[in-house]
Design an enzyme around this catalytic site. Structure first.
Site, mmCIF file in Angstrom:
data_model
loop_
_atom_site.group_PDB
_atom_site.id
_atom_site.type_symbol
_atom_site.label_atom_id
_atom_site.label_comp_id
_atom_site.label_asym_id
_atom_site.label_seq_id
_atom_site.Cartn_x
_atom_site.Cartn_y
_atom_site.Cartn_z
ATOM 1 N N LYS A 81 0.819 -1.215 0.000
ATOM 2 C CA LYS A 81 0.000 0.000 0.000
ATOM 3 C C LYS A 81 0.854 1.267 0.000
ATOM 4 C CE LYS A 81 -2.679 0.298 3.541
ATOM 5 N NZ LYS A 81 -1.895 1.204 4.416
ATOM 6 N N THR A 83 4.006 1.539 -0.851
ATOM 7 C CA THR A 83 4.755 1.555 -2.115
ATOM 8 C C THR A 83 3.883 2.105 -3.238
ATOM 9 O OG1 THR A 83 6.084 -0.336 -1.404
ATOM 10 C CG2 THR A 83 5.990 0.107 -3.772
ATOM 11 N N ARG A 104 2.252 8.468 6.763
ATOM 12 C CA ARG A 104 2.545 8.464 8.194
ATOM 13 C C ARG A 104 4.022 8.159 8.461
ATOM 14 N NH1 ARG A 104 -0.981 3.841 10.250
ATOM 15 N NH2 ARG A 104 -0.374 3.044 8.215
ATOM 16 N N LYS A 115 7.218 -6.096 10.945
ATOM 17 C CA LYS A 115 6.978 -5.507 9.632
ATOM 18 C C LYS A 115 8.246 -5.021 8.946
ATOM 19 C CE LYS A 115 4.014 -2.016 7.439
ATOM 20 N NZ LYS A 115 3.062 -0.913 7.677
ATOM 21 N N ALA A 283 -3.727 1.836 12.658
ATOM 22 C CA ALA A 283 -5.147 1.776 12.302
ATOM 23 C C ALA A 283 -5.876 0.643 12.998
ATOM 24 C CB ALA A 283 -5.302 1.639 10.794
ATOM 25 N N PHE A 311 -3.597 -0.231 7.240
ATOM 26 C CA PHE A 311 -4.169 -1.569 7.094
ATOM 27 C C PHE A 311 -5.310 -1.602 6.079
ATOM 28 C CE2 PHE A 311 -2.335 -2.059 11.511
ATOM 29 C CZ PHE A 311 -1.302 -2.861 11.100
ATOM 30 N N PHE A 392 3.200 -9.422 -9.566
ATOM 31 C CA PHE A 392 4.337 -10.295 -9.325
ATOM 32 C C PHE A 392 4.551 -11.109 -10.602
ATOM 33 C CE2 PHE A 392 3.225 -9.168 -5.073
ATOM 34 C CZ PHE A 392 4.364 -9.331 -4.292
ATOM 35 N N TRP A 420 6.860 -0.921 -7.865
ATOM 36 C CA TRP A 420 7.984 -1.477 -7.116
ATOM 37 C C TRP A 420 9.167 -1.715 -8.047
ATOM 38 C CZ3 TRP A 420 11.331 -5.544 -7.042
ATOM 39 C CH2 TRP A 420 12.022 -5.788 -5.856
#
Length: 566
Positions: A81, A83, A104, A115, A283, A311, A392, A420
């Protein structure tokens, strides 16, 4: 273009940290110039990061288009998200628009826990990545210090005669630190004799869950910050009345500690797109949005602002729309819901080692999770939306086609995103669709009204947004609701603290569960922030470290080069 050349020079590097370490950022004053922010409003923290003075905020009404980035419920497969947020801002900029991303600040808890870093990934990152993921400009430390000063002043008030007749058994204010430490969830303070204070039970929350974090992110200026800090209910008296931070004369000192933290942080992406990184409530246990000041600053100085909420859309986006939008009087012109084929397979019961194998049946089993989030944004909140499917190499055409067809039946497009791997170039198609959505009319609606009872607000979010059959309120929650109503706090919006891994309050119920209950064990008051926090399931406000925390993988060499910081 210069930005593309800079990314092109980085294409030989593979890991996020290698890419970030070899980037050649522009001086932060040049980034401010791109936005039109005058130098006298910029306080440099070295060459590549800065604070922006609040005087830079304009008072002429924001005219930028606001784009909200959200996602399906997070999975070990990853969704990307942040990214995508960064990559979309780069793509909008590369198409000739004045764009900015507003996100954030990472918490040290997840950085050293499960994470890892939270500054984007691949060729869609904000930099300096190492600084942003670590101490940055000190905002979270200032919030921790303010939180703990208030805790110290409450205990000192008890020790020094208790003028306000505080019930030591009903001190609501807890201590905070920016780290995952389950050992500190519940503690006893004041041991060691009379000179060491009043013994009582207490505990720590992670800084991201502190009400002071929420206050910083919802305040419109310094005076509003001070007023909100003063409204914090720290305890109840023996007569049952709320006792506030203002009554123990703490509001001024707390505002002093936050005088720099309230200023938004200006950085840049790998491609030189301006980025504001400010505030960091989670969140799942807080309201999950960057600061109102940062969002409005971005809207003052750009044509397109891309922001994110934490999230899944059941958590961050719901709180962004029901709390932040109400408080700040803003609304997004478009919403992007991020998903991956892998994450849908995980929701469909596939193990991580089998993600690379085509599995249409698993995609179909997992799709209801995405479709529920799409339906919520489109039909409950009434907003224009698009699905960004992060690619991917193992994704097959048939798997992608299946997702496109199901979303198409809801009138929502699916756009493949490859930011990405390719930076802005991999997000141009998504950017064009977002621009088109921003030009369409929409009107924000809410699942509940502020005049609804506390019980009705929670029930409406649970049944409409989560899809629950009913809500079960524990006796403690019912008692708290009666007390909140008695003191006039029942008209505040609700912030449900819930697991991020499921639409339910059970992290093991993947996909789109049906016929389930949401349990509310208690409700806490955040009077300064201006909302009520409903605690569901077994959610904790102080996370713990996993079996193998990310901290075990980190190191630094004699040159100061960091490794293992994702």
């Amino acid at each position: 273009m210069k930005r593309k050349a800079r990314v092109g020079n980085l294409m030989e590097y593979k890991s996020d940290i290698e890419i970030a370490q070899h980037a050649r950022p522009e001086d932060i004053l040049k980034i401010a110039e791109k936005l039109g922010i005058e130098h006298n409003y910029v306080e440099k923290y070295g060459n590549y990061k800065a604070k922006v003075k609040l005087k830079a905020l304009k008072d002429n009404g924001e005219k930028a288009k606001l784009i909200l980035m959200t996602a399906i419920n997070p999975t070990p497969a990853g969704e990307g998200k942040t990214t995508t947020t960064i990559g979309l801002a780069d793509a909008l900029s590369s198409l000739g628009n004045k764009a900015i991303c507003v996100i954030r600040e990472p918490s040290l808890g997840p950085v050293f826990g499960m994470k890892g870093g939270a500054a984007g990934g691949g060729y869609a990152q904000v930099i300096p990545m190492e600084d942003i993921n670590l101490h940055f400009t000190g905002d979270l430390h200032a919030i921790s210090s303010a939180n703990n000063l208030l805790a110290a002043m409450v205990d000192n008030h008890l020790h020094q005669g208790n003028r306000l007749n505080i019930d030591s058994r009903r001190v609501m204010w807890r201590r905070a630190m920016d780290m995952n430490d389950r050992q500190l969830r519940n503690i006893v303070v004041g041991l060691g004799g009379k000179s060491n204070g009043i013994p009582r039970e207490c505990g720590f929350d992670i800084t991201a869950a502190s009400e002071i974090m929420a206050i910083l992110c919802l305040a419109k200026d310094v005076l509003d910050l001070k007023k909100r800090l003063g409204r914090i209910v720290v305890a109840y008296s023996l007569e049952g009345d709320p006792v506030t931070a203002r009554e123990i004369n703490a509001d001024g000192a707390l505002a002093v500690l936050l005088k720099d933290a309230i200023k938004p942080n200006l950085v840049q992406t790998l491609e030189g797109t301006p980025a504001i990184v400010h505030g960091g409530p989670f969140a799942n246990i807080a309201h999950g949005c960057n600061s109102v000041i940062a969002t409005k600053l971005g809207m003052d100085y750009s044509d397109y602002v891309v922001t994110e909420a934490g999230f899944g859309a059941d958590l961050g986006a719901e709180k962004f729309l029901d709390i932040k939008c109400r408080k700040a009087k803003i609304m997004p012109d478009a919403v992007v819901i991020v998903a991956t084929v892998r994450a849908l397979k995980y929701n469909g019961g596939v193990k991580k080692e089998d993600f690379a194998r085509e599995n249409i049946k698993a995609v179909l089993r997992g799709l209801p999770n995405l479709l529920k989030h799409v339906d919520n944004i489109k039909n409950i909140f009434g907003l224009n939306t698009v699905v960004a499917l992060n690619r991917f190499v193992t994704d097959t055409k048939e798997e992608v086609k299946t997702i496109e067809e199901k979303c198409g039946k809801l009138g929502v497009k699916v756009i493949l995103s490859n930011v990405w791997e390719k930076g802005s170039k991999g997000g141009e198609e998504l950017a064009k669709e977002v621009i088109a959505l921003c030009d369409k009319e929409s009107k924000l609606s809410h699942p509940y009204e502020l005049n609804d009872s506390i019980e009705d607000k929670i029930t409406k979010v649970a049944t409409k947004v989560y899809g629950a059959r009913e809500v079960i309120f524990a006796g403690a929650a019912k008692k708290t609701m009666r007390e909140l109503e008695k003191h006039g706090f029942d008209k505040l919006p609700v912030c449900i603290a819930k697991t991020q891994y499921s639409l339910s309050d059970n992290p093991n119920m993947l996909g789109c569960p049906k016929d389930f209950e949401i349990s509310i064990r208690n409700i806490t008051l955040s009077a300064g922030a201006g909302f009520l926090v409903a605690l569901s399931g077994s959610i904790m406000k102080m996370p713990g470290l996993p079996k193998i925390p990310s901290a075990e993988l980190m190191d630094i060499d004699e040159t100061g080069s960091i490794s293992g910081l994702f």
